[in-house]
Design a protein around this motif. Structure first.
Motif, PDB file in Angstrom:
ATOM      1  N   ARG A   1       0.761  -0.615  98.893  1.00 25.39           N
ATOM      2  CA  ARG A   1       1.484  -1.209  97.765  1.00 25.39           C
ATOM      3  C   ARG A   1       1.849  -0.135  96.749  1.00 25.39           C
ATOM      4  O   ARG A   1       1.127   0.850  96.582  1.00 25.39           O
TER       5      ARG A   1
ATOM      6  N   THR B   1      -1.528   2.116  96.129  1.00 30.93           N
ATOM      7  CA  THR B   1      -2.811   1.731  96.711  1.00 30.93           C
ATOM      8  C   THR B   1      -2.626   1.392  98.187  1.00 30.93           C
ATOM      9  O   THR B   1      -1.531   1.030  98.637  1.00 30.93           O
ATOM     10  N   ALA B   2      -3.713   1.505  98.955  1.00 30.96           N
ATOM     11  CA  ALA B   2      -3.704   1.102 100.363  1.00 30.96           C
ATOM     12  C   ALA B   2      -5.137   0.887 100.817  1.00 30.96           C
ATOM     13  O   ALA B   2      -6.045   1.610 100.397  1.00 30.96           O
ATOM     14  N   ASP B   3      -5.329  -0.109 101.659  1.00 31.46           N
ATOM     15  CA  ASP B   3      -6.656  -0.307 102.248  1.00 31.46           C
ATOM     16  C   ASP B   3      -6.984   0.819 103.220  1.00 31.46           C
ATOM     17  O   ASP B   3      -8.135   1.243 103.323  1.00 31.46           O
TER      18      ASP B   3
ATOM     19  N   GLN C   1       4.123  -4.925  91.016  1.00 32.49           N
ATOM     20  CA  GLN C   1       4.389  -4.428  92.365  1.00 32.49           C
ATOM     21  C   GLN C   1       5.885  -4.354  92.611  1.00 32.49           C
ATOM     22  O   GLN C   1       6.638  -5.260  92.256  1.00 32.49           O
TER      23      GLN C   1
ATOM     24  N   THR D   1      -2.369   0.107 106.086  1.00 31.93           N
ATOM     25  CA  THR D   1      -2.813  -1.273 105.914  1.00 31.93           C
ATOM     26  C   THR D   1      -2.712  -1.624 104.444  1.00 31.93           C
ATOM     27  O   THR D   1      -3.315  -0.963 103.592  1.00 31.93           O
ATOM     28  N   ASN D   2      -1.909  -2.631 104.139  1.00 28.42           N
ATOM     29  CA  ASN D   2      -1.729  -3.126 102.765  1.00 28.42           C
ATOM     30  C   ASN D   2      -1.358  -2.011 101.791  1.00 28.42           C
ATOM     31  O   ASN D   2      -2.029  -1.796 100.770  1.00 28.42           O
TER      32      ASN D   2
ATOM     33  N   LEU E   1       5.392  -4.897 100.664  1.00 26.86           N
ATOM     34  CA  LEU E   1       4.040  -4.613 101.143  1.00 26.86           C
ATOM     35  C   LEU E   1       4.170  -4.063 102.556  1.00 26.86           C
ATOM     36  O   LEU E   1       4.800  -4.678 103.416  1.00 26.86           O
TER      37      LEU E   1
ATOM     38  N   ASN F   1       2.646  -2.694 106.216  1.00 28.25           N
ATOM     39  CA  ASN F   1       1.555  -2.713 107.193  1.00 28.25           C
ATOM     40  C   ASN F   1       2.079  -2.193 108.524  1.00 28.25           C
ATOM     41  O   ASN F   1       3.225  -2.464 108.913  1.00 28.25           O
TER      42      ASN F   1
ATOM     43  N   ASP G   1      -9.346   2.784 101.276  1.00 29.11           N
ATOM     44  CA  ASP G   1      -9.372   2.305  99.885  1.00 29.11           C
ATOM     45  C   ASP G   1      -8.758   3.334  98.941  1.00 29.11           C
ATOM     46  O   ASP G   1      -9.382   3.792  97.978  1.00 29.11           O
TER      47      ASP G   1
END
Length: 285
Positions: free
Chosen positions: A168, A139-141, A175, A165-166, A179, A181, A121
């Motif tokens: 951005r 940002t990124a998960d 954005q 993962t994700n 994206l 991944n 996160d």
């Protein structure tokens, strides 16, 4: 007779395998979350605002003793360069887990050193303005990054990896780019300058040094953000750089003669000593 025996022993030993053993004699590894060195130049010649920031966790180790250091920090949050107009940098993460380890223990054979990091996160903002979108945010998960060096004398191999993962990137709230991944290629240029003049974003940045024979060192940065006079509306401009997900690993190795080699050298030395002594005591003709 003794001299002849020594030469026979040397001859026999020389027929034995004489390939040198090798040993990894030292190593290091490290993992650190974030460091930033930013400066905001204000319009109208006002005093510059510093955005220097170092955020943990951070671990490091040094061999030849084998080690494994692991540290996790939850709910990471930090910012710098705050004044009534702007926050130069803000960063947050629900969890940052850093690891530094090595199997170097003084023994023979292949060994390794590893620096690894897992960030969950992730949220990085540059140029936070009151009631306006951030100039830049990332940002990124999840982000995983690692530096590994393994092998033995003559074949030391550095490998850096990054997986997201994700992932951005946003410029002024919108954005930009793709994206992301999965695995990220080494030294991947995101192409940020197309959307934000003066800014470059390199992912999975890798710096390798050493000959791969007796030494090898690798530093892998998940994110290297460079800012060169990046404009902040009605405020000024930002210069500097931000590094995120810094990992490193290194090994040092050397060749070690096999016992047969050492025996040959010892026997040859003994033979030389015996020959000199025999000549010294031989009667004159």
């Amino acid at each position: 007779m003794r001299q002849k025996l020594i030469f026979v022993v040397v001859g026999i030993l020389m027929t034995l395998p004489n390939v040198a053993h090798s040993a990894v004699i030292g190593g290091t590894s490290s993992s650190s979350f974030l460091t930033a060195d930013l400066e905001v130049s204000l319009l109208g010649g006002g005093a510059a605002v510093d955005g220097d920031l170092t955020v943990g966790p951070s671990v490091a180790g040094t061999a030849p003793t084998a080690y494994s250091f692991d540290q996790e920090v939850l709910n990471v949050s930090a910012s710098a360069g705050i004044n009534p107009l702007i926050t130069a940098i803000g960063v947050g993460s629900s969890s940052v887990d850093v690891l530094a380890s090595s199997t170097v223990d003084g023994g023979l054979g292949s060994r390794n050193a590893t620096g690894n990091q897992l960030i969950e996160d992730f949220d990085l903002s540059i140029g936070e303005l009151p009631a306006l979108a951030d100039v830049l945010s990332i940002t990124a998960d999840a982000i995983t990054v690692s530096s590994v060096v393994d092998g033995d004398f003559g074949a030391l191999s550095p490998v850096g990896t990054m997986n997201v993962t994700n992932f951005r990137v946003f410029v002024n709230g919108a954005q930009v780019g793709a994206l992301l991944n999965g695995d990220i290629a080494a030294d991947f240029d995101f192409g940020l300058s197309t959307f934000l003049g003066g800014a470059t974003l390199t992912l999975n940045e890798q710096n390798i040094v050493g000959d791969g024979i007796s030494s090898s060192s690798l530093e892998t940065n998940a994110i290297n953000l460079q800012l060169n006079n990046v404009g902040v509306p009605a405020v000024g401009a930002i210069d500097g750089n931000v590094l995120v997900g810094m990992t490193g690993a290194s090994l040092q190795a050397s060749a070690v003669p096999e016992p047969s080699s050492l025996a040959i050298l010892s026997a040859a030395s003994l033979g030389g000593v015996f020959w000199r002594r025999r000549r010294a005591v031989s009667p004159a003709c």
